[in-house]
Each structure stands twice: as C-alpha cells, then as structure tokens.
Design an enzyme around this catalytic site. Structure first.
Site, short mmCIF file in Angstrom:
data_model
loop_
_atom_site.label_atom_id
_atom_site.label_comp_id
_atom_site.label_asym_id
_atom_site.label_seq_id
_atom_site.Cartn_x
_atom_site.Cartn_y
_atom_site.Cartn_z
N TYR A 148 35.03 17.61 17.38
CA TYR A 148 34.45 16.85 16.17
C TYR A 148 34.81 15.38 16.49
CZ TYR A 148 34.74 21.11 13.74
OH TYR A 148 34.62 22.39 13.27
N LYS A 179 32.00 24.17 19.76
CA LYS A 179 31.72 24.29 18.07
C LYS A 179 31.46 22.85 17.61
CE LYS A 179 34.07 26.64 14.16
NZ LYS A 179 34.48 25.67 13.32
P1 FBP Z 1 34.03 25.72 7.96
O1 FBP Z 1 32.81 26.57 8.13
O2 FBP Z 1 34.49 26.08 6.65
O3 FBP Z 1 33.44 24.28 8.00
O4 FBP Z 1 34.77 25.90 9.01
C1 FBP Z 1 34.86 25.35 10.32
C2 FBP Z 1 35.93 24.51 10.77
O5 FBP Z 1 35.66 24.02 12.05
C3 FBP Z 1 37.15 25.36 10.63
O6 FBP Z 1 37.45 26.01 11.72
C4 FBP Z 1 38.37 24.08 10.45
O7 FBP Z 1 39.33 24.42 9.78
C5 FBP Z 1 37.35 23.18 9.40
O8 FBP Z 1 36.04 23.50 9.74
C6 FBP Z 1 37.75 21.65 9.98
O9 FBP Z 1 37.09 20.89 8.91
P2 FBP Z 1 36.95 19.59 8.92
O10 FBP Z 1 35.65 19.06 9.37
O11 FBP Z 1 37.27 18.96 7.46
O12 FBP Z 1 38.16 18.86 10.05
#
Ligand code: FBP
Length: 255
Positions: A148, A179
């Site tokens: 991310y 992911k």
């Molecule tokens: P979601 O489908 O609920 O977004 O889950 C995916 C995920 O990667 C989770 O594994 C993690 O807890 C969350 O999103 C992290 O979200 P953020 O973008 O707020 O950090």
C-alpha cells in the site's frame, strides 16, 4: 542444488482453483479497531470462519491471535505477520508480530506482510519482508505482500503509476503474490498486472462500496485485467447477506 531463479514454483497452489482465487481478509480489528468496522455479528471471528467456509473462499486471512482461537482448518489459512493500529499519526510503519514458524504451527499455508511503499520507513519493512520471504520459501510457503503506497510522499494511492509501482515492488522483493488497490479501470490495472510479471495479483477490497453492483464492477475489471482474484473483507462481511455476496463474487472470478 538448482539455482532458485531457475525454479518457477507457484507456491500459491493451496489458494488457487483454475489459477484464480478469492481470499477473505479479517485483520481489520487490529488495523482499524472494532468500532470502525464491526457490528454485533461480524465482531465475532467465528462468524468470519463460518463465512469463509460456507462462502467457499480459497483462503482466510487472520492475525495470529484470531487464528489461535478461531481457525478450524476448513479453509486454507494465511497468517498476517505484521500489523499496526490506526492510532499513531505520521509516517506509517508496520512491524512483525508473528514468526513464520508460529504461523506454520497454526496451520498457515501462506504468510502475509504489509509494506507501506513510499513511507519514510519503507526500508525497515523491506528488510523484514526480505527475511520473512526467505523463511517462508524454505518451508515451501508463499509470502504475500500487501503493498500500500502511503505517507507524505504519496499523492494518489490509486493512480496507474503508483499501483503499478506497488505491483513491481512485489516482484523485485520476491513476493509470490501482491495485494494492491484497484486503479479504477481494467486498462490501467492491466499495466499493474503486467508490471508484476507473473507475481500473482490480488485486488484489495477497500471500504464497503455504496452498492453490490459498484463492487462487482470492480471485481469484473480486475479479472478482465488478468489478475488472480481478490482479497476482500469489508465488502463481504459488512454486507447484509455475506454469503450471497460471496456467491456473486465467486461467479465472476471462477466463470
Ligand atoms: P478490505 O477488503 O476490508 O479493505 O480488507 C483488505 C485489507 O487489506 C485488510 O487486510 C486490511 O486490514 C485493510 O484492508 C487495511 O486497510 P487500510 O487501507 O485502511 O490500511
């Protein structure tokens, strides 16, 4: 011994059917806190384990504490090895809280690790993920990187440029799967898939979309772009009918 680079193993096998996959993510209790994401029903990890099994998910993602108490073996397990809360402000960093060895003892068939690409602490997360990837591969397990882009240096975390950078970072760092966030359309997401050069790409679900159709449109776009599938949490277990939503998603991914 053959050189690793000559061994083209797909360690994601436990999570694939016809080369596709649908993972149920449930580490939001740590990442966001119960009052942000949960209801009386989905606050209970047993409900998620049930949804993963009855919804025929290819895998379920838990932190180790939830896995220790609630994982029952019906669906392949991915243990998240790092995590953080939403409480600290500033540049994001998520550090290891569980070992590969512990994940294996809990029954994991894969391990997950979040990297905040662009954070001033990305180097720390690269180093930790590097060790985890080697330890996971020694045991034949895939190392799945949640990548991310985040922090003051990142302007738009869903642009074609930054999402493809995240996908490519997964390849460069040795991830078996990445992911990543959706870019918003299949053409730009296809560039991210291409940039991953064979590393399996999963879309991260994100906050619950306004309607089921809005979310399913994203899923279609992701599959059209050549991705392996998605790792979704809130868009399933926050739905009024999680199993019906799982069914709709499954039909798109495995059709
Ligand atoms: P979601 O489908 O609920 O977004 O889950 C995916 C995920 O990667 C989770 O594994 C993690 O807890 C969350 O999103 C992290 O979200 P953020 O973008 O707020 O950090």
């Amino acid at each position: 011994m053959p050189l690793n680079r000559l061994v083209k193993q797909d360690r994601m096998g436990a999570f694939l059917k016809d080369g596709k996959s649908m993972l149920l993510a449930y580490d939001q209790g740590l990442e966001h806190g119960p009052s942000t994401d949960f209801t009386d029903k989905n606050v209970d990890p047993a409900m998620i384990m049930e949804t993963a099994a009855k919804g025929k998910f290819s895998g379920v993602v838990f932190q180790k504490g939830v896995a220790e108490r609630f994982y029952d073996g019906r669906v392949p397990l991915i243990v998240k090895l790092n995590g953080k809360t939403s409480l600290p402000k500033g540049e994001p960093v998520s550090r290891q809280v569980c070992s590969v060895e512990q994940a294996v003892s809990l029954g994991a068939k894969g391990v997950g690790y979040t990297i905040y690409l662009g954070s001033q602490f990305e180097g720390e997360m690269f180093a930790e993920f590097g060790k985890i990837q080697e330890q996971a591969h020694e045991r034949g397990l895939p190392a799945i990187a949640w990548i991310y882009p985040r922090g003051a240096a990142v302007q738009n975390d869903t642009s074609k440029e930054i999402v493809s950078y995240a996908a490519r970072a997964g390849l460069e760092l040795g991830a078996d799967a990445v992911k990543i966030k959706y870019t918003g359309d299949p053409a730009t997401f296809a560039w991210a898939v291409k940039s991953a050069a064979g590393v399996r790409v999963f879309m991260s679900g994100g906050p619950k979309a306004p309607t089921d159709d809005d979310f399913l449109k994203q899923v279609k776009g992701v599959i059209e772009a050549g991705a392996t599938g998605l790792a979704v949490g809130r868009n399933v277990w926050q739905n009024a009918d999680p199993l019906a939503m799982a069914d709709k998603i499954r039909k798109i991914i495995f059709s």
